[in-house]
Scaffold this motif. Structure first.
Motif, PDB file in Angstrom:
ATOM      1  N   PHE A  50       0.853  -1.177   0.000  1.00 11.22           N
ATOM      2  CA  PHE A  50       0.000   0.000   0.000  1.00 11.22           C
ATOM      3  C   PHE A  50       0.893   1.232   0.000  1.00 11.22           C
ATOM      4  O   PHE A  50       1.843   1.305   0.782  1.00 11.22           O
ATOM      5  CB  PHE A  50      -0.911  -0.006   1.231  1.00 11.22           C
ATOM      6  N   PHE A  51       0.602   2.189  -0.872  1.00 13.17           N
ATOM      7  CA  PHE A  51       1.469   3.353  -0.989  1.00 13.17           C
ATOM      8  C   PHE A  51       0.667   4.549  -1.471  1.00 13.17           C
ATOM      9  O   PHE A  51      -0.409   4.404  -2.051  1.00 13.17           O
ATOM     10  CB  PHE A  51       2.645   3.077  -1.937  1.00 13.17           C
ATOM     11  N   LYS A  52       1.211   5.712  -1.214  1.00 11.72           N
ATOM     12  CA  LYS A  52       0.573   6.961  -1.629  1.00 11.72           C
ATOM     13  C   LYS A  52       0.982   7.299  -3.052  1.00 11.72           C
ATOM     14  O   LYS A  52       2.084   6.963  -3.488  1.00 11.72           O
ATOM     15  CB  LYS A  52       0.993   8.102  -0.712  1.00 11.72           C
ATOM     16  N   ALA A  53       0.108   7.976  -3.776  1.00 16.20           N
ATOM     17  CA  ALA A  53       0.398   8.457  -5.130  1.00 16.20           C
ATOM     18  C   ALA A  53      -0.304   9.791  -5.324  1.00 16.20           C
ATOM     19  O   ALA A  53      -1.406   9.987  -4.803  1.00 16.20           O
ATOM     20  CB  ALA A  53      -0.078   7.453  -6.175  1.00 16.20           C
ATOM     21  N   PRO A  54       0.311  10.713  -6.067  1.00 14.08           N
ATOM     22  CA  PRO A  54      -0.317  12.020  -6.296  1.00 14.08           C
ATOM     23  C   PRO A  54      -1.679  11.916  -6.981  1.00 14.08           C
ATOM     24  O   PRO A  54      -2.577  12.683  -6.690  1.00 14.08           O
ATOM     25  CB  PRO A  54       0.677  12.761  -7.188  1.00 14.08           C
ATOM     26  N   ASP A  55      -1.832  10.959  -7.889  1.00 11.28           N
ATOM     27  CA  ASP A  55      -3.083  10.767  -8.620  1.00 11.28           C
ATOM     28  C   ASP A  55      -3.361   9.270  -8.714  1.00 11.28           C
ATOM     29  O   ASP A  55      -3.035   8.631  -9.719  1.00 11.28           O
ATOM     30  CB  ASP A  55      -2.983  11.401 -10.016  1.00 11.28           C
ATOM     31  N   PRO A  56      -3.940   8.675  -7.667  1.00 13.25           N
ATOM     32  CA  PRO A  56      -4.148   7.231  -7.649  1.00 13.25           C
ATOM     33  C   PRO A  56      -4.929   6.703  -8.859  1.00 13.25           C
ATOM     34  O   PRO A  56      -4.581   5.657  -9.415  1.00 13.25           O
ATOM     35  CB  PRO A  56      -4.921   6.986  -6.353  1.00 13.25           C
ATOM     36  N   GLN A  57      -5.971   7.410  -9.287  1.00 13.63           N
ATOM     37  CA  GLN A  57      -6.773   6.926 -10.413  1.00 13.63           C
ATOM     38  C   GLN A  57      -5.954   6.870 -11.697  1.00 13.63           C
ATOM     39  O   GLN A  57      -6.065   5.920 -12.474  1.00 13.63           O
ATOM     40  CB  GLN A  57      -8.021   7.792 -10.600  1.00 13.63           C
ATOM     41  N   ALA A  58      -5.115   7.875 -11.933  1.00 20.21           N
ATOM     42  CA  ALA A  58      -4.263   7.865 -13.129  1.00 20.21           C
ATOM     43  C   ALA A  58      -3.235   6.746 -13.055  1.00 20.21           C
ATOM     44  O   ALA A  58      -2.951   6.086 -14.066  1.00 20.21           O
ATOM     45  CB  ALA A  58      -3.567   9.216 -13.298  1.00 20.21           C
ATOM     46  N   LEU A  59      -2.693   6.497 -11.866  1.00 19.15           N
ATOM     47  CA  LEU A  59      -1.709   5.425 -11.720  1.00 19.15           C
ATOM     48  C   LEU A  59      -2.357   4.057 -11.903  1.00 19.15           C
ATOM     49  O   LEU A  59      -1.786   3.171 -12.546  1.00 19.15           O
ATOM     50  CB  LEU A  59      -1.023   5.526 -10.356  1.00 19.15           C
ATOM     51  N   ILE A  60      -3.565   3.886 -11.388  1.00 20.09           N
ATOM     52  CA  ILE A  60      -4.317   2.647 -11.608  1.00 20.09           C
ATOM     53  C   ILE A  60      -4.518   2.422 -13.107  1.00 20.09           C
ATOM     54  O   ILE A  60      -4.277   1.334 -13.627  1.00 20.09           O
ATOM     55  CB  ILE A  60      -5.680   2.691 -10.869  1.00 20.09           C
TER      56      ILE A  60
ATOM     57  N   THR B 198      -2.620  -5.218 -15.345  1.00 17.70           N
ATOM     58  CA  THR B 198      -3.286  -5.484 -14.072  1.00 17.70           C
ATOM     59  C   THR B 198      -4.775  -5.248 -14.245  1.00 17.70           C
ATOM     60  O   THR B 198      -5.211  -4.611 -15.204  1.00 17.70           O
ATOM     61  CB  THR B 198      -2.742  -4.579 -12.939  1.00 17.70           C
ATOM     62  N   GLU B 199      -5.536  -5.777 -13.331  1.00 20.54           N
ATOM     63  CA  GLU B 199      -6.980  -5.545 -13.319  1.00 20.54           C
ATOM     64  C   GLU B 199      -7.306  -4.823 -12.015  1.00 20.54           C
ATOM     65  O   GLU B 199      -8.081  -5.296 -11.201  1.00 20.54           O
ATOM     66  CB  GLU B 199      -7.726  -6.868 -13.447  1.00 20.54           C
ATOM     67  N   MET B 200      -6.669  -3.656 -11.860  1.00 16.28           N
ATOM     68  CA  MET B 200      -6.776  -2.894 -10.628  1.00 16.28           C
ATOM     69  C   MET B 200      -8.025  -2.017 -10.643  1.00 16.28           C
ATOM     70  O   MET B 200      -8.401  -1.480 -11.668  1.00 16.28           O
ATOM     71  CB  MET B 200      -5.520  -2.012 -10.489  1.00 16.28           C
ATOM     72  N   ASN B 201      -8.640  -1.896  -9.461  1.00 16.66           N
ATOM     73  CA  ASN B 201      -9.730  -0.944  -9.268  1.00 16.66           C
ATOM     74  C   ASN B 201      -9.344  -0.046  -8.099  1.00 16.66           C
ATOM     75  O   ASN B 201      -8.187  -0.049  -7.677  1.00 16.66           O
ATOM     76  CB  ASN B 201     -11.058  -1.676  -9.038  1.00 16.66           C
ATOM     77  N   GLU B 202     -10.281   0.707  -7.542  1.00 13.29           N
ATOM     78  CA  GLU B 202      -9.940   1.638  -6.467  1.00 13.29           C
ATOM     79  C   GLU B 202      -9.415   0.933  -5.217  1.00 13.29           C
ATOM     80  O   GLU B 202      -8.774   1.542  -4.376  1.00 13.29           O
ATOM     81  CB  GLU B 202     -11.126   2.543  -6.112  1.00 13.29           C
ATOM     82  N   TRP B 203      -9.658  -0.363  -5.093  1.00 17.02           N
ATOM     83  CA  TRP B 203      -9.157  -1.131  -3.940  1.00 17.02           C
ATOM     84  C   TRP B 203      -7.835  -1.809  -4.239  1.00 17.02           C
ATOM     85  O   TRP B 203      -7.234  -2.426  -3.367  1.00 17.02           O
ATOM     86  CB  TRP B 203     -10.186  -2.170  -3.503  1.00 17.02           C
ATOM     87  N   GLY B 204      -7.377  -1.762  -5.478  1.00 17.69           N
ATOM     88  CA  GLY B 204      -6.117  -2.399  -5.848  1.00 17.69           C
ATOM     89  C   GLY B 204      -6.335  -3.577  -6.779  1.00 17.69           C
ATOM     90  O   GLY B 204      -7.400  -3.745  -7.364  1.00 17.69           O
ATOM     91  N   ALA B 205      -5.300  -4.369  -6.920  1.00 21.14           N
ATOM     92  CA  ALA B 205      -5.356  -5.573  -7.749  1.00 21.14           C
ATOM     93  C   ALA B 205      -5.097  -6.772  -6.857  1.00 21.14           C
ATOM     94  O   ALA B 205      -4.269  -6.716  -5.950  1.00 21.14           O
ATOM     95  CB  ALA B 205      -4.298  -5.516  -8.854  1.00 21.14           C
ATOM     96  N   GLN B 206      -5.819  -7.844  -7.102  1.00 21.09           N
ATOM     97  CA  GLN B 206      -5.591  -9.084  -6.367  1.00 21.09           C
ATOM     98  C   GLN B 206      -4.836 -10.041  -7.279  1.00 21.09           C
ATOM     99  O   GLN B 206      -5.175 -10.187  -8.450  1.00 21.09           O
ATOM    100  CB  GLN B 206      -6.904  -9.702  -5.932  1.00 21.09           C
ATOM    101  N   PHE B 207      -3.819 -10.684  -6.714  1.00 21.32           N
ATOM    102  CA  PHE B 207      -3.022 -11.650  -7.461  1.00 21.32           C
ATOM    103  C   PHE B 207      -3.108 -12.990  -6.739  1.00 21.32           C
ATOM    104  O   PHE B 207      -2.318 -13.243  -5.819  1.00 21.32           O
ATOM    105  CB  PHE B 207      -1.562 -11.196  -7.563  1.00 21.32           C
TER     106      PHE B 207
END
Length: 123
Positions: free
Chosen positions: A11-21, A30-39
């Motif tokens: 878990f980490f901070k990002a200036p623009d989480p949605q853009a990084l996703i 990846t198949e990441m959403n606002e909660w992250g990606a599950q592997f």
């Protein structure tokens, strides 16, 4: 005895989480959403494992990132993944290392995080 069983997430901070996703979804599949990606562990190649390892404060292993951490992702093709992120404008480190542990390559993501890609050796 109660003990740790494995790595549950990064878990980490990002200036623009949605853009990084969106960037990770587009350029590394990846198949990441606002909660992250599950592997799921079952999808990892045989011989893959998680590492939890502190480094000395003086390490330059995470350079050129200025973050106090580095993220390691298991991949199926280091060269192919590095080509994808390079084409997307990521800064790719020039060296790729291969050892008995597999193949490793590195890049800096759009949020300034150093990402280590690990392709485990074929078992």
């Amino acid at each position: 005895m109660a003990k740790v069983l494995g790595l549950g997430g990064v878990f980490f901070k990002a200036p623009d989480p949605q853009a990084l996703i969106a960037w990770y979804n587009q350029h590394l599949g990846t198949e990441m959403n606002e909660w992250g990606a599950q592997f799921p562990i079952q999808q990892l190649p045989a011989g893959a494992y998680g590492v939890f390892s502190p480094f000395k404060e003086s390490t330059d292993y995470f350079a050129p990132s200025t973050q106090n951490y580095m993220i390691n992702l298991v991949v199926d093709d280091v060269d192919g993944c590095l080509a994808r992120v390079r084409a997307a404008g990521a800064v790719v480190m020039p060296d790729i290392e291969t050892s008995e542990y597999g193949t490793f390559g590195w890049f800096i993501d759009p949020a300034g995080n150093k990402i280590e890609l690990w392709q485990p050796p074929a078992v």
